[in-house]
Design a protein around this motif. Structure first.
Motif, PDB file in Angstrom:
ATOM      1  N   THR A 228      11.693  -0.826   2.130  1.00  0.00           N
ATOM      2  CA  THR A 228      10.521  -0.436   2.901  1.00  0.00           C
ATOM      3  C   THR A 228      10.420  -1.339   4.134  1.00  0.00           C
ATOM      4  O   THR A 228      10.392  -2.570   4.003  1.00  0.00           O
ATOM      5  CB  THR A 228       9.248  -0.564   2.037  1.00  0.00           C
ATOM      6  N   PRO A 229      10.382  -0.757   5.342  1.00  0.00           N
ATOM      7  CA  PRO A 229      10.366  -1.587   6.567  1.00  0.00           C
ATOM      8  C   PRO A 229       9.285  -2.673   6.606  1.00  0.00           C
ATOM      9  O   PRO A 229       9.596  -3.814   6.974  1.00  0.00           O
ATOM     10  CB  PRO A 229      10.188  -0.559   7.688  1.00  0.00           C
ATOM     11  N   PRO A 230       8.020  -2.402   6.221  1.00  0.00           N
ATOM     12  CA  PRO A 230       7.042  -3.494   6.281  1.00  0.00           C
ATOM     13  C   PRO A 230       7.400  -4.668   5.360  1.00  0.00           C
ATOM     14  O   PRO A 230       7.164  -5.829   5.711  1.00  0.00           O
ATOM     15  CB  PRO A 230       5.734  -2.844   5.836  1.00  0.00           C
ATOM     16  N   VAL A 231       7.982  -4.380   4.213  1.00  0.00           N
ATOM     17  CA  VAL A 231       8.376  -5.457   3.297  1.00  0.00           C
ATOM     18  C   VAL A 231       9.527  -6.253   3.899  1.00  0.00           C
ATOM     19  O   VAL A 231       9.551  -7.491   3.819  1.00  0.00           O
ATOM     20  CB  VAL A 231       8.739  -4.895   1.904  1.00  0.00           C
ATOM     21  N   LEU A 232      10.462  -5.566   4.523  1.00  0.00           N
ATOM     22  CA  LEU A 232      11.581  -6.264   5.172  1.00  0.00           C
ATOM     23  C   LEU A 232      11.097  -7.130   6.336  1.00  0.00           C
ATOM     24  O   LEU A 232      11.552  -8.266   6.503  1.00  0.00           O
ATOM     25  CB  LEU A 232      12.619  -5.251   5.656  1.00  0.00           C
ATOM     26  N   ILE A 233      10.173  -6.609   7.118  1.00  0.00           N
ATOM     27  CA  ILE A 233       9.610  -7.387   8.231  1.00  0.00           C
ATOM     28  C   ILE A 233       8.857  -8.602   7.695  1.00  0.00           C
ATOM     29  O   ILE A 233       9.004  -9.715   8.214  1.00  0.00           O
ATOM     30  CB  ILE A 233       8.694  -6.506   9.101  1.00  0.00           C
TER      31      ILE A 233
ATOM     32  N   MET B 105       0.839  -1.206   0.000  1.00  0.00           N
ATOM     33  CA  MET B 105       0.000   0.000   0.000  1.00  0.00           C
ATOM     34  C   MET B 105       0.872   1.253   0.000  1.00  0.00           C
ATOM     35  O   MET B 105       0.514   2.261  -0.610  1.00  0.00           O
ATOM     36  CB  MET B 105      -0.944   0.001   1.202  1.00  0.00           C
ATOM     37  N   ALA B 106       2.025   1.194   0.634  1.00  0.00           N
ATOM     38  CA  ALA B 106       2.942   2.331   0.648  1.00  0.00           C
ATOM     39  C   ALA B 106       3.584   2.544  -0.720  1.00  0.00           C
ATOM     40  O   ALA B 106       4.024   3.647  -1.042  1.00  0.00           O
ATOM     41  CB  ALA B 106       4.015   2.121   1.708  1.00  0.00           C
ATOM     42  N   LEU B 107       3.642   1.496  -1.532  1.00  0.00           N
ATOM     43  CA  LEU B 107       4.260   1.587  -2.863  1.00  0.00           C
ATOM     44  C   LEU B 107       3.275   1.930  -3.964  1.00  0.00           C
ATOM     45  O   LEU B 107       3.670   2.136  -5.097  1.00  0.00           O
ATOM     46  CB  LEU B 107       4.936   0.258  -3.216  1.00  0.00           C
ATOM     47  N   ALA B 108       1.995   1.980  -3.635  1.00  0.00           N
ATOM     48  CA  ALA B 108       0.965   2.180  -4.660  1.00  0.00           C
ATOM     49  C   ALA B 108       1.119   3.545  -5.320  1.00  0.00           C
ATOM     50  O   ALA B 108       1.442   4.519  -4.654  1.00  0.00           O
ATOM     51  CB  ALA B 108      -0.418   2.042  -4.041  1.00  0.00           C
TER      52      ALA B 108
END
Length: 95
Positions: free
Chosen positions: A46-51, A28-31
């Motif tokens: 992006t932190p959520p993707v890394l997590i 959603m942050a990359l949209a």
């Protein structure tokens, strides 16, 4: 079922459900998403993707450990519940 089996299957379940949540949050942050090197670079930092990626790695290790301890029919049954967990978490978090 042994305690180790339950622990590994539970770890697989929780990590997989939350990995999906974090990937969605990162997406959603990359949209809007476009197939470019810049988007790939941004996604990978992006932190959520890394997590989400870290949780998937933990889930994979737990899955392999689970398969070494329990019959496949039991492990796959738990795996099927992952879909229910993802739907419930998505409903709670995104609606």
């Amino acid at each position: 079922m042994m305690i180790k089996s339950v622990l590994f299957l539970s770890t697989f379940f929780v990590c997989t459900v939350f990995a999906n949540f974090f990937f969605k949050h990162g997406a959603m942050a990359l949209a809007p998403f476009s197939f470019s090197w810049h988007t790939l670079r941004t996604a990978l930092t992006t932190p959520p993707v890394l997590i989400g990626t870290a949780l998937y790695v933990i889930a994979a290790v737990a899955w392999i450990a689970s398969l070494s301890l329990v019959p496949l029919n039991i492990a796959i049954s738990v795996s099927a519940f992952v879909y229910v967990g993802v739907v419930l978490l998505a409903w709670l978090a995104f609606h």
